[in-house]
Enzyme design. Sequence first.
Site, PDB file in Angstrom:
ATOM      1  N   PRO A 107       0.854  -1.534   0.077  1.00  7.16           N
ATOM      2  CA  PRO A 107      -0.051   0.176  -0.024  1.00  7.16           C
ATOM      3  C   PRO A 107       1.074   1.199   0.045  1.00  7.16           C
ATOM      4  O   PRO A 107       2.058   1.438   0.801  1.00  7.16           O
ATOM      5  CB  PRO A 107      -0.953  -0.247   0.907  1.00  7.16           C
ATOM      6  CG  PRO A 107      -0.265  -1.334   1.979  1.00  7.16           C
ATOM      7  CD  PRO A 107       0.224  -1.938   1.401  1.00  7.16           C
ATOM      8  N   GLY A 111       5.533   3.853   5.025  1.00  4.70           N
ATOM      9  CA  GLY A 111       6.979   3.794   5.725  1.00  4.70           C
ATOM     10  C   GLY A 111       8.049   2.349   5.256  1.00  4.70           C
ATOM     11  O   GLY A 111       9.124   2.601   6.079  1.00  4.70           O
ATOM     12  N   LEU A 112       7.516   1.656   3.770  1.00 10.65           N
ATOM     13  CA  LEU A 112       8.568   1.209   3.415  1.00 10.65           C
ATOM     14  C   LEU A 112       9.328   1.365   2.654  1.00 10.65           C
ATOM     15  O   LEU A 112      10.077   0.875   1.319  1.00 10.65           O
ATOM     16  CB  LEU A 112       7.939  -0.633   2.679  1.00 10.65           C
ATOM     17  CG  LEU A 112       6.722  -0.932   3.704  1.00 10.65           C
ATOM     18  CD1 LEU A 112       5.542  -1.762   2.754  1.00 10.65           C
ATOM     19  CD2 LEU A 112       7.788  -1.279   4.663  1.00 10.65           C
ATOM     20  N   SER A 115       8.551   5.767  -1.509  1.00 13.76           N
ATOM     21  CA  SER A 115       8.544   7.264  -2.340  1.00 13.76           C
ATOM     22  C   SER A 115      10.297   7.053  -3.094  1.00 13.76           C
ATOM     23  O   SER A 115      10.494   7.411  -4.892  1.00 13.76           O
ATOM     24  CB  SER A 115       8.650   8.527  -1.638  1.00 13.76           C
ATOM     25  OG  SER A 115       7.449   8.064  -0.489  1.00 13.76           O
ATOM     26  N   ALA A 116      11.405   6.477  -2.326  1.00 13.97           N
ATOM     27  CA  ALA A 116      11.987   6.408  -3.021  1.00 13.97           C
ATOM     28  C   ALA A 116      12.646   5.161  -4.047  1.00 13.97           C
ATOM     29  O   ALA A 116      13.097   5.190  -4.863  1.00 13.97           O
ATOM     30  CB  ALA A 116      13.670   5.897  -1.878  1.00 13.97           C
ATOM     31  N   ALA A 117      11.613   3.949  -3.426  1.00 15.12           N
ATOM     32  CA  ALA A 117      11.590   2.746  -4.869  1.00 15.12           C
ATOM     33  C   ALA A 117      10.892   3.567  -6.658  1.00 15.12           C
ATOM     34  O   ALA A 117      11.563   3.353  -6.979  1.00 15.12           O
ATOM     35  CB  ALA A 117      10.937   1.662  -4.273  1.00 15.12           C
ATOM     36  N   ASP A 158      17.094   5.425   2.029  1.00 13.56           N
ATOM     37  CA  ASP A 158      16.127   4.648   1.271  1.00 13.56           C
ATOM     38  C   ASP A 158      16.848   4.733   0.083  1.00 13.56           C
ATOM     39  O   ASP A 158      16.486   3.761  -1.086  1.00 13.56           O
ATOM     40  CB  ASP A 158      14.844   5.352   1.019  1.00 13.56           C
ATOM     41  CG  ASP A 158      14.079   5.451   2.831  1.00 13.56           C
ATOM     42  OD1 ASP A 158      15.036   5.122   3.325  1.00 13.56           O
ATOM     43  OD2 ASP A 158      13.319   5.628   2.699  1.00 13.56           O
TER      44      ASP A 158
HETATM   45  O1  PMV Z   1       9.495   6.912   5.845  1.00 14.40           O
HETATM   46  P1  PMV Z   1       9.996   6.065   4.510  1.00 14.40           P
HETATM   47  O2  PMV Z   1       9.713   4.403   4.213  1.00 14.40           O
HETATM   48  O3  PMV Z   1      10.378   6.911   4.369  1.00 14.40           O
HETATM   49  O4  PMV Z   1      11.555   5.272   6.299  1.00 14.40           O
HETATM   50  C1  PMV Z   1      12.176   7.415   6.236  1.00 14.40           C
HETATM   51  C2  PMV Z   1      13.066   6.924   7.310  1.00 14.40           C
HETATM   52  C3  PMV Z   1      13.011   8.695   7.969  1.00 14.40           C
HETATM   53  O5  PMV Z   1      14.415   8.424   8.731  1.00 14.40           O
HETATM   54  C4  PMV Z   1      12.035   8.831   9.068  1.00 14.40           C
HETATM   55  C5  PMV Z   1      13.464   9.724   7.436  1.00 14.40           C
HETATM   56  C6  PMV Z   1      14.862   9.648   6.160  1.00 14.40           C
HETATM   57  O6  PMV Z   1      15.176   9.959   4.796  1.00 14.40           O
HETATM   58  O7  PMV Z   1      15.551   8.526   6.711  1.00 14.40           O
END
Ligand code: PMV
Length: 328
Positions: A107, A111-112, A115-117, A158
């Site tokens: 989904p 928090g996985l 966005s970076a992927a 990420d």
């Molecule tokens: O929520 P995600 O998967 O984009 O992870 C963020 C991780 C943080 O440490 C909160 C931000 C970062 O840029 O490292």
Amino acid sequence: MRISVKAPLKTILAGEHAVVYGYPAVAVALDTYVRVTAEPGDDSFRVETELSCEGNVSAEITRDGNVKGFRSESLHEELAYVATAVRKASEEFDAPPSNLRITSEAPPASGLGTSAAVTAAVLLGLAEVSGVDVSREEIRRLVREVELEVQGKASWTDATVVTYGGFVRISGREFEPIEPERNPVLVVAHSQEPSRTGEMVRRVAELRERLDIVDGVMELIGKLVDDLEVALRNGDLRTVGELMNANHGLLAALNVSTRALEEIVHVFRSAGALGAKVTGAGGGGCAVALFEREEDAKRAVETLSALGYEAFVTRPSPCGVKTEDSGS
Ligand code: PMV
């Protein structure tokens, strides 16, 4: 010519938030992917994505990264990574107008590292469409630049994990692959609340401005990451789990846990997890648990599903962003 690219999602085993301030983190790519297809189009970049919290969405993006045809601010935020990646690809690879289709096995806003992927997959897809040979290091740098523009603050975590895959220790811009002695079984469960990385990073920054103890909390997180890395290399999963539990407590101290995430973490522990914690930015999104035995992991998934949470067993993946075979 149609290019297909996949990029792994990731989970942070320890160190999120503190890593933004220069402390180390340990993260791992998951056998769960985002996919992007890219093919030359007409006069602008057209994006179809199922990643939006609002369901399937189409949008038009100009070469300079402006999004047309979106309906709300929240949607704009989700598309901001794609739009910024499109602008970077226009500047760096002289990418031609293209049609992009984005799908994900997880989904959105979970928090996985979605966005970076997505960013990495869009950049590689557009480099391929442009006939530009781009190095992994260049992809990693560009993903970080996109994250910085959209989020304001971002670590290299990420960008590094989605680009290179595997287990990685990150400290500043440096990174080192980790070869664990034993591969754990991981379960990820979604709280059914969105996690917005930029917003959560800003909230932690505000807390740090107000409370002196936040630096101390982050220092402790940095220390437990060092210990967790050693335990992981040695195959001491029990210690890895205990340190994940400690990290969860410290993330709660940074106020990034929620009632649903707390419930998930406690269900994981009752099901026999060696450790469980919020993963990623928090405020919603996912929790991750480490299990020794697959049957315990499956039982946790059943219990969480019965409670209405989306949960799945996943494995570490050695693979970073890469092209896949596609129809022409
Ligand atoms: O929520 P995600 O998967 O984009 O992870 C963020 C991780 C943080 O440490 C909160 C931000 C970062 O840029 O490292």
